[in-house]
Design a protein around this motif. Structure first.
Motif, PDB file in Angstrom:
ATOM      1  N   VAL A  87       0.610  -3.458 -21.290  1.00 55.86           N
ATOM      2  CA  VAL A  87       0.170  -3.268 -19.899  1.00 55.86           C
ATOM      3  C   VAL A  87      -0.650  -1.982 -19.853  1.00 55.86           C
ATOM      4  O   VAL A  87      -0.119  -0.878 -19.801  1.00 55.86           O
ATOM      5  CB  VAL A  87       1.382  -3.198 -18.933  1.00 55.86           C
ATOM      6  N   LEU A  88      -1.978  -2.154 -19.892  1.00 62.37           N
ATOM      7  CA  LEU A  88      -2.866  -1.010 -20.105  1.00 62.37           C
ATOM      8  C   LEU A  88      -2.829   0.017 -18.983  1.00 62.37           C
ATOM      9  O   LEU A  88      -3.182   1.181 -19.190  1.00 62.37           O
ATOM     10  CB  LEU A  88      -4.303  -1.505 -20.285  1.00 62.37           C
ATOM     11  N   TYR A 151       5.335   1.752 -11.203  1.00 67.46           N
ATOM     12  CA  TYR A 151       6.099   0.713 -10.487  1.00 67.46           C
ATOM     13  C   TYR A 151       6.741   1.270  -9.225  1.00 67.46           C
ATOM     14  O   TYR A 151       7.612   0.646  -8.639  1.00 67.46           O
ATOM     15  CB  TYR A 151       7.134   0.097 -11.434  1.00 67.46           C
ATOM     16  N   LYS A 152       6.322   2.488  -8.837  1.00 68.53           N
ATOM     17  CA  LYS A 152       6.903   3.154  -7.672  1.00 68.53           C
ATOM     18  C   LYS A 152       8.425   3.137  -7.738  1.00 68.53           C
ATOM     19  O   LYS A 152       9.114   2.841  -6.745  1.00 68.53           O
ATOM     20  CB  LYS A 152       6.387   2.526  -6.376  1.00 68.53           C
ATOM     21  N   ALA A 153       8.939   3.428  -8.936  1.00 69.33           N
ATOM     22  CA  ALA A 153      10.383   3.385  -9.140  1.00 69.33           C
ATOM     23  C   ALA A 153      11.081   4.460  -8.323  1.00 69.33           C
ATOM     24  O   ALA A 153      10.541   5.545  -8.094  1.00 69.33           O
ATOM     25  CB  ALA A 153      10.707   3.554 -10.621  1.00 69.33           C
ATOM     26  N   ARG A 324       2.394  -6.401 -15.181  1.00 69.76           N
ATOM     27  CA  ARG A 324       0.984  -6.134 -14.915  1.00 69.76           C
ATOM     28  C   ARG A 324       0.640  -6.402 -13.456  1.00 69.76           C
ATOM     29  O   ARG A 324      -0.109  -5.642 -12.836  1.00 69.76           O
ATOM     30  CB  ARG A 324       0.102  -6.974 -15.848  1.00 69.76           C
ATOM     31  N   ALA A 325       1.207  -7.462 -12.905  1.00 74.30           N
ATOM     32  CA  ALA A 325       0.912  -7.800 -11.506  1.00 74.30           C
ATOM     33  C   ALA A 325       1.269  -6.616 -10.601  1.00 74.30           C
ATOM     34  O   ALA A 325       0.512  -6.273  -9.690  1.00 74.30           O
ATOM     35  CB  ALA A 325       1.683  -9.051 -11.094  1.00 74.30           C
ATOM     36  N   THR A 330      -0.586  -1.020  -7.838  1.00 77.64           N
ATOM     37  CA  THR A 330      -0.486   0.441  -7.715  1.00 77.64           C
ATOM     38  C   THR A 330      -1.812   1.105  -8.062  1.00 77.64           C
ATOM     39  O   THR A 330      -2.262   2.024  -7.374  1.00 77.64           O
ATOM     40  CB  THR A 330       0.612   0.993  -8.650  1.00 77.64           C
ATOM     41  N   MET A 331      -2.452   0.624  -9.123  1.00 80.48           N
ATOM     42  CA  MET A 331      -3.677   1.293  -9.590  1.00 80.48           C
ATOM     43  C   MET A 331      -4.829   1.161  -8.610  1.00 80.48           C
ATOM     44  O   MET A 331      -5.647   2.072  -8.477  1.00 80.48           O
ATOM     45  CB  MET A 331      -4.074   0.788 -10.979  1.00 80.48           C
TER      46      MET A 331
END
Ligand code: ATP
Ligand code: MG
Length: 343
Positions: A87-88, A151-153, A324-325, A330-331
């Protein structure tokens, strides 16, 4: 709802410290977390290459660690289980965060300082502070922050040794939010496990670690009964009679008590009370039984799973798609805030 993120490096089959300090919690969360909570577990290959790795070995380790995580009970239907290197966006966010991290902050990180101390002592690095150590190793905690924030963990179940890295991650979340004047990232919190720190069987002043040279300093979750017994029997203790729990003056014995407690869920107090008058040999016998009862089923499951490499790969592929989704979402947000959105 919470988002729980944690990672492990593909630098070898997990050991008892990884298991009791972090991985057991990953599994427990599948049962105990709210069904609405998102669980994301990653095998962090880009962290592994901050130190030199043999490519063929790394590839094998990446497969083996996926098999290990499945063997301890990570359910890929409940949890997103994936390889970070697939997951780049992890690297993309890490670069952005690098640009917001001062070198001074990174220089104070103890894992960096201890790598530096090793370099100085083995004589490879007499004149320069950081001569041959890589920029990637220096920035390791920033990549780790990117893993979590991507992932906004909100919760991060990792061992005690990661506390300072998580502090830096919390700091970076805050720096980013203030820079873009918007609360993009929640500030994540540490989830502590009861057995937070398992020590090396050879040198109980150090933590048990995958990368320590002595193989008998750690019990692997795939070790046979005989291997477990041999390693425990040779564990360094002390010459004081009886069993007490005193991590400062009796680190070796206390570590063995911690291991019994961690494997059986019996409290430290109860273990010590029960074994107070026993010898070190008897203590070690109890350790062997406790570890075998915990790891025996894991070892058998691991051997079964290893038969089907196609499935192991498929789990990784599906996990990466799901991760990735979320990462892409987020990006888009992050880049737009920085003026790097689509033109
Ligand atoms: P390496 O030596 O390559 O860094 P490691 O043994 O530290 O390997 P990691 O993959 O870095 O393993 O860490 C995976 C997880 O295990 C992290 O959450 C870390 O906090 C935890 N952990 C590692 N060692 C211990 C230990 N001795 N006791 C408790 N938790 C540990
Ligand atoms: Mg580590």
């Amino acid at each position: 709802a919470q988002t729980i993120f944690s990672g492990i490096q593909p630098t070898g089959v997990p050991h008892l410290g990884n298991y009791l300090g972090a991985l057991a919690n990953w599994v427990a969360l599948q049962k105990n977390a709210d069904p609405q909570d998102r669980l994301i577990y990653s095998i962090v290959g880009y962290h592994a290459i901050t130190l030199p790795q043999d490519p063929r070995r790394l590839e094998r380790e990446r497969m083996d660690i996926m098999a290990s995580l499945l063997a301890i009970g990570i359910n890929p239907e409940r949890s997103i289980l994936f390889h970070q290197d697939q997951v780049l966006e992890h690297v993309e966010l890490a670069w952005i965060l690098n640009c917001m991290t001062s070198m001074g902050k990174l220089k104070r990180v103890t894992t960096w300082k201890s790598k530096l101390a090793v370099a100085r002592n083995d004589g490879t690095d007499k004149n320069q502070d950081d001569g041959h150590l890589s920029l990637g190793l220096f920035a390791y905690p920033v990549l780790q922050a990117a893993d979590i924030l991507l992932y906004k963990a909100t919760r991060v179940p990792v061992g005690e040794d990661q506390r300072q890295h998580l502090e830096l991650c919390r700091d970076l979340a805050d720096v980013f939010n203030r820079t873009v004047k918007s609360p993009i990232f929640p500030v994540p919190r540490h989830i502590i496990t009861p057995a937070k720190r398992v020590l090396s069987l050879r040198d109980p002043m150090q933590k048990m670690s995958k990368s320590a040279p002595a193989a008998n300093s750690r019990i692997l979750i795939t070790d046979s009964f005989d291997e477990i017994a041999a390693k425990v029997r040779s564990a360094v203790t002390d010459s004081t009679r009886g069993i007490t729990y005193d991590p400062i003056s009796r680190p070796g014995v206390s570590n063995l008590v911690t291991i019994i407690s961690g494997c059986t869920d019996e409290s430290i107090e109860s273990v010590v009370e029960r074994l107070a008058d026993k010898g070190h040999g008897e203590l070690k016998g109890e350790v062997v039984d406790a570890v075998e009862s915990k790891l025996g089923p894991v070892r058998r499951e691991y051997e079964r799973i290893k038969q089907d490499e196609g499935w192991i790969r498929e789990v990784g592929r599906r996990g990466a798609e799901k991760a990735r989704a979320l990462a892409v979402e987020t990006m888009v947000d992050v880049k737009t805030r920085l003026g790097l959105g689509a033109l």
